[in-house]
Design a protein around this motif. Structure first.
Motif, PDB file in Angstrom:
ATOM      1  N   ILE A 680     -23.708  -7.937  30.958  1.00  0.00           N
ATOM      2  CA  ILE A 680     -22.946  -6.694  31.015  1.00  0.00           C
ATOM      3  C   ILE A 680     -22.228  -6.551  32.347  1.00  0.00           C
ATOM      4  O   ILE A 680     -21.026  -6.335  32.396  1.00  0.00           O
ATOM      5  CB  ILE A 680     -23.878  -5.487  30.752  1.00  0.00           C
ATOM      6  N   HIS A 681     -22.979  -6.718  33.414  1.00  0.00           N
ATOM      7  CA  HIS A 681     -22.400  -6.473  34.717  1.00  0.00           C
ATOM      8  C   HIS A 681     -21.417  -7.582  35.117  1.00  0.00           C
ATOM      9  O   HIS A 681     -20.240  -7.320  35.351  1.00  0.00           O
ATOM     10  CB  HIS A 681     -23.510  -6.339  35.762  1.00  0.00           C
ATOM     11  N   CYS A 682     -21.893  -8.826  35.180  1.00  0.00           N
ATOM     12  CA  CYS A 682     -21.032  -9.905  35.678  1.00  0.00           C
ATOM     13  C   CYS A 682     -19.953 -10.290  34.678  1.00  0.00           C
ATOM     14  O   CYS A 682     -18.774 -10.363  35.021  1.00  0.00           O
ATOM     15  CB  CYS A 682     -21.862 -11.131  36.028  1.00  0.00           C
ATOM     16  N   ASP A 683     -20.378 -10.553  33.447  1.00  0.00           N
ATOM     17  CA  ASP A 683     -19.392 -11.062  32.489  1.00  0.00           C
ATOM     18  C   ASP A 683     -18.351 -10.013  32.130  1.00  0.00           C
ATOM     19  O   ASP A 683     -17.209 -10.359  31.843  1.00  0.00           O
ATOM     20  CB  ASP A 683     -20.079 -11.531  31.196  1.00  0.00           C
ATOM     21  N   ASN A 684     -18.732  -8.763  32.126  1.00  0.00           N
ATOM     22  CA  ASN A 684     -17.791  -7.763  31.662  1.00  0.00           C
ATOM     23  C   ASN A 684     -17.401  -6.709  32.686  1.00  0.00           C
ATOM     24  O   ASN A 684     -16.241  -6.595  33.040  1.00  0.00           O
ATOM     25  CB  ASN A 684     -18.325  -7.104  30.378  1.00  0.00           C
ATOM     26  N   TYR A 685     -18.387  -5.975  33.177  1.00  0.00           N
ATOM     27  CA  TYR A 685     -18.006  -4.859  34.038  1.00  0.00           C
ATOM     28  C   TYR A 685     -17.234  -5.308  35.270  1.00  0.00           C
ATOM     29  O   TYR A 685     -16.193  -4.727  35.609  1.00  0.00           O
ATOM     30  CB  TYR A 685     -19.222  -4.022  34.437  1.00  0.00           C
ATOM     31  N   LEU A 686     -17.745  -6.332  35.937  1.00  0.00           N
ATOM     32  CA  LEU A 686     -17.067  -6.762  37.172  1.00  0.00           C
ATOM     33  C   LEU A 686     -15.632  -7.198  36.891  1.00  0.00           C
ATOM     34  O   LEU A 686     -14.718  -6.929  37.677  1.00  0.00           O
ATOM     35  CB  LEU A 686     -17.843  -7.893  37.856  1.00  0.00           C
ATOM     36  N   GLU A 687     -15.420  -7.861  35.771  1.00  0.00           N
ATOM     37  CA  GLU A 687     -14.062  -8.270  35.418  1.00  0.00           C
ATOM     38  C   GLU A 687     -13.175  -7.056  35.154  1.00  0.00           C
ATOM     39  O   GLU A 687     -12.013  -7.015  35.549  1.00  0.00           O
ATOM     40  CB  GLU A 687     -14.088  -9.180  34.180  1.00  0.00           C
ATOM     41  N   ILE A 688     -13.780  -6.084  34.464  1.00  0.00           N
ATOM     42  CA  ILE A 688     -13.004  -4.900  34.102  1.00  0.00           C
ATOM     43  C   ILE A 688     -12.650  -4.071  35.337  1.00  0.00           C
ATOM     44  O   ILE A 688     -11.555  -3.543  35.464  1.00  0.00           O
ATOM     45  CB  ILE A 688     -13.800  -4.045  33.083  1.00  0.00           C
ATOM     46  N   VAL A 689     -13.595  -3.994  36.261  1.00  0.00           N
ATOM     47  CA  VAL A 689     -13.423  -3.073  37.381  1.00  0.00           C
ATOM     48  C   VAL A 689     -12.567  -3.667  38.509  1.00  0.00           C
ATOM     49  O   VAL A 689     -12.070  -2.954  39.370  1.00  0.00           O
ATOM     50  CB  VAL A 689     -14.804  -2.618  37.915  1.00  0.00           C
ATOM     51  N   LYS A 690     -12.409  -4.977  38.480  1.00  0.00           N
ATOM     52  CA  LYS A 690     -11.694  -5.645  39.569  1.00  0.00           C
ATOM     53  C   LYS A 690     -10.364  -4.969  39.902  1.00  0.00           C
ATOM     54  O   LYS A 690     -10.028  -4.755  41.074  1.00  0.00           O
ATOM     55  CB  LYS A 690     -11.435  -7.110  39.221  1.00  0.00           C
TER      56      LYS A 690
END
Length: 857
Positions: A680-690
């Motif tokens: 959730i965090h690395c694969d998705n959230y971090l990409e989204i929030v960048k």
RNA sequence: GGGCGCGUAGCUCAGUUGGUUAGAGCGCUACGUUGACAUCGUAGAGGUCACAAGUUCGACUCUUGUCGCGCCCA
């Protein structure tokens, strides 16, 4: 904020953390905290025997993971540590290192050698445990041979002696002829081996058919006191009451009936010797048979036997003497061969059968046991089986089925616990025997105030040195380590206490962590002692760890050559990855040492470092004062839907991890944390929030929301991982929360576990956020199938279906565009011919119209 | 002989009170790197859930039995 180093250096971090934890006394039990917050661990004091094995790493790390969680959750954890540095295993180590034999040395000299050798090996443990980051309270470190431990152990002795639960008895005892000491049932191992069952005829006095018996121990014929026959045996009527004549010794022995003979075994008739096994003792007592000792304490045949006397008559004294002389001094095995030859020469072996036989051997020396009659000190256990079982049921076993092992052990007990050992280096039995005329042999024990005593040196009150004989035997080490809780509270009972108040506060303890192979020893004995001393249980919960197996699933053993040196393991992978591997295993289950999992741990450390680095890079750009996910959502500081989504998933993870830990299912906690962090965090959230972390000047509301969220997620993930991988998490925690020149408090301190009340609403933006991620996944699939970079530009991303995109994924269109690098997003019919893919949950189908390739370079 | 645990993808293991299409990591295949990470990412292939019978609308999950492995006790 502190500058973020580009690379994580485990060795540097390990050293820095250990130094800081030690300096800050980070894991010291807080005496001033309210007693109801106490969480006390009855740590196993490892046996100082010279070998560090991966089993130590595995078992102790499991306990530490639990300890760190409980401490972080707010409990006032008392996690003591000690070393079991006396007794047979330690003596053996010293004998090996110094190339001596304890048995042939003066006691004082040998004990001095022990005290010289031990510190180095204790230091090896200290180093290993420090390296492993065991969060023990080093200020309470103890040795089981220290004056204080000896005092407490002797207090335990005194209490049991005064209560009549401990007594000296002259009786048949389990005996290890190799180490020349009495041992307890728990130290017996039954091995299966090929044996030979010999059928030997005994003549019957007054004639008639000889009685045929079958035996695996013909060398004990001289010790035969009777033939035992089952009352239903066809020859019982004829033989019972007559006397049989032992071959070679010509000693007449009665034939007696007893229904405990197994009619199926051998001929249904057996010779009863003093002593071949436990049933012999039973028959010896029931039928009041003579005691005929033929084997000495070294396991050798006696030099001489009083055969031919009134008590031990023979019809052929000279023949008997000749047999005795022929066998004298032979070890049991040799004597067996010799006597079989003698029997064979006389035609007295009717038949020989090869059988699988179960032979009891001493666990430590491997020598086949003898049962010989010696005076020993016994703690009464046989009369208390039911009470012991009842206490076992009051304790919570993790996993529950391990209780079964305890119960079957207790049910199978056949011997009281012999605690005296004919050795040098141990806690002294605090007794003297009087030589004063009129009271010769009277047992004298010290006053509590005199402890510890060494009866070989000290003299009891009111006696002159020559009026007493001090006991020279020492205690079984288990007699001391079975009071490991009391070694820490320094008290046994109200009368026998160095610190009764503390004892009342800390005992019974919260947790006993230990491995399963010592259920019958350490767990059992500790339960017995707590029962006898205070009619209570020693701890509320016992957590049993499994074995560490070699990577192919087989048992590690020296003979197989597959033993892994724990220090090398730590050197190769680092402490955090090794702990991570431990954290993936469940209590009670054996676990193979897995390079895969160890490497996974290494990857996790790197990944966590990098994920926090990304957050740190963003957070460096603007000063914010985050409070908690919940508070920051309520205040409006966190407003963006995807931020609320990730914090919702985080809240769910905190709950799962907390619940799992409370149930001692730390591996389940780790899985939940892992799922969140990686998927959730690395694969998705971090990409989204960048996209929202790249700004110049003052951040806008969306960017502020991202910064707050990044802080909370990073901070919480670090805390959640902290019990498992303490070094990298504490380092990261300081980088996130410390200021230049001012270190943050350690993440491992009391109360640092994420609080449920601080978390966001788990359902906040859940549906929309999940839909967003599922659409993103489908878009990635399309790009992957097109074999283009994830950064490849998209002209239009179309989600199949009716309705506004906002109904599906909320107000996050900008994020979707940013993360997929799409110029436009739309819903509706998929454009003809555009490549498309379904999301993993098959709820959405997504088509991408790719932008025309940009100018080639 | 009695008891306990295990048997799920090539490997190491998850799978919560039975409920859509059984998961993870490694390994394998293909592809992808200028701003956290190649110690990486994305996607894909890969499973008769040891076997058999039963209960159930529905069984990896519950019941019984069988087989194999490990352990505890006798």
């Amino acid at each position: 904020m502190k500058a973020f180093p580009n690379k994580y250096k485990p060795a540097t971090a390990e050293a820095a953390c250990n130094e800081r934890w030690l300096k800050d006394e980070a894991f010291k039990w807080d005496e001033a905290a309210p007693p109801e917050t106490d969480y006390v661990i009855d740590t196993p004091p490892p046996t100082v025997s010279g070998t560090l094995h991966v089993g130590h790493v595995y078992s102790y790390t499991q306990a530490d993971i639990v300890a760190r969680y409980f401490r972080m959750s707010g409990r006032n954890v008392l996690y003591p540590i000690g070393w079991d540095d006396n007794g047979l295993p330690t003596e053996r180590l010293v004998e090996k290192v110094k190339k001596v034999r304890g048995g042939t040395m003066a006691r004082e000299e040998f004990v001095a050698l022990c005290r010289e050798v031990i510190p180095e090996y204790e230091q090896q443990f200290r180093d290993l445990f420090t390296r492993l980051a065991l969060s023990v309270d080093w200020s309470r470190e103890y040795q089981t041979i220290s004056d204080e431990s000896r005092t407490v152990s002797q207090m335990s002795f005194l209490d049991l002696y005064r209560k009549g639960l401990l007594e000296r008895r002259m009786e048949p005892t389990l005996w290890d002829p190799a180490d020349r000491t009495a041992i307890a049932q728990a130290e017996v191992e039954e091995i299966e081996r090929e044996g030979r069952l010999n059928y030997i005829p005994f003549q019957i006095e007054g004639g008639g058919d000889p009685a045929l018996i079958a035996t695996t121990r013909p060398e004990l014929i001289a010790a035969c006191g009777a033939l035992i026959i089952h009352p239903e045996h066809p020859r019982a009527k004829e033989l019972v009451g007559k006397r049989a004549i032992t071959p070679l010794y010509a000693v007449p022995v009665p034939v007696v009936a007893d229904d405990t003979v197994d009619p199926e075994k051998g001929t249904g008739m057996v010779m009863c010797c003093t002593f071949g096994d436990v049933t012999d003792i039973q028959w010896y007592r029931t039928h009041k048979l003579p005691l005929r000792v033929v084997i000495d304490q070294a396991g050798k045949m006696a030099q001489d036997l009083p055969i031919g006397t009134d008590d031990w008559p023979s019809l052929d004294v000279d023949g008997a003497k000749a047999t005795i002389a022929a066998l004298a001094g032979l070890k049991a095995e040799k004597a067996k061969q010799a006597i079989l030859e003698m029997l064979s020469e006389r035609g007295l072996i009717e038949k020989q059968e090869t059988t699988r036989q179960v032979v009891p051997v001493a666990e430590r020396s491997g020598a086949p046991l003898e049962i010989i009659v010696t005076p020993q000190w016994f703690i009464r256990t046989l009369d208390f089986k039911d009470a012991i079982l009842a206490k076992g049921r009051e304790i919570e076993w993790k996993p529950e089925y391990m209780r079964q092992r305890f119960e079957s052990w207790v049910e199978g007990l056949k011997w009281d616990w012999s605690i005296s050992r004919q050795r040098h280096f141990g806690v002294a039995l605090p007794v003297w025997y009087s030589r004063r005329p009129g009271e010769e042999g009277k047992v004298i024990v010290p006053e509590a105030s005199e402890l510890p005593v060494d009866p070989t040196v000290d003299t009891p009150k009111g006696y002159q040195p020559d009026e007493v004989e001090g006991e020279r035997d020492v205690m079984d080490t288990w007699a001391t380590s079975s009071v490991s809780p009391q070694l820490n509270t320094r008290s046994i009972t109200e009368e026998l206490a160095l610190d009764w108040q503390t004892h009342q506060r800390l005992f019974p303890m919260s947790l006993r962590p230990q491995a399963h192979e010592i259920i019958r020893t350490w767990a059992f004995y500790t339960i017995v002692k707590a029962l006898h001393h205070q009619q209570t249980i020693p701890w509320k919960t016992i957590a049993i760890s499994g074995w560490c197996l070699a990577s192919d699933g087989s048992k590690m053993s020296k003979s197989k050559g597959n033993v892994i040196d724990p220090v090398k393991l730590l050197d190769e992978y680092g402490a955090d990855p090794v702990r991570y591997w431990t954290g993936t295993s469940r209590l009670g289950h054996d676990t193979a040492l897995s390079p895969n999992t160890l490497n996974q741990g290494k990857r996790l450390v790197t990944k966590l470092w990098n994920a926090v680095k990304l957050a740190h890079m963003a957070l460096e750009q603007a000063g914010i004062t985050p409070v908690s996910p919940r508070a920051d959502i309520e205040s409006g500081a966190i407003s963006h839907p995807m931020d609320r989504w990730v914090l919702g998933r985080l809240a769910e993870t905190v709950k799962k991890a907390t619940d799992s830990f409370e149930a001692y299912e730390y591996a389940a906690a780790l899985r939940a944390i892992e799922d969140f962090f990686w998927r959730i965090h690395c694969d998705n959230y971090l990409e989204i929030v960048k996209a929202r972390t790249r700004f110049e000047g003052e951040p806008d509301a969306g960017q502020l929301s991202a910064l707050h969220t990044l802080h909370h997620v990073s901070d919480t993930v670090v805390r959640l991982y902290a019990p498992f991988i303490p070094y990298v998490t504490d380092t990261l925690f300081d980088l996130l929360n410390g200021a230049e020149g001012a270190d943050a408090k350690t993440v491992h301190a009391r109360g640092m576990w994420p609080k449920a009340d601080d978390q966001a609403d788990a359902d906040g933006f859940r549906t929309e956020g999940d839909a967003f991620v599922s659409i993103l996944g489908a878009a990635r699939k399309v790009k992957s199938e097109l074999q283009v970079s994830m950064r490849a530009e998209v002209e239009t991303l179309t989600v199949q279906g009716a309705g506004a995109l906002a109904d599906l994924i909320g107000d996050t269109e900008a994020d979707l565009k940013a993360v997929t690098n799409a110029a436009a997003v739309a819903t509706g019919d998929l454009p003809d011919g555009a490549p498309s893919a379904s999301s993993a949950d098959e709820k959405h189908r997504v088509a991408l119209v790719m932008a025309p390739p940009s100018q080639e370079e």
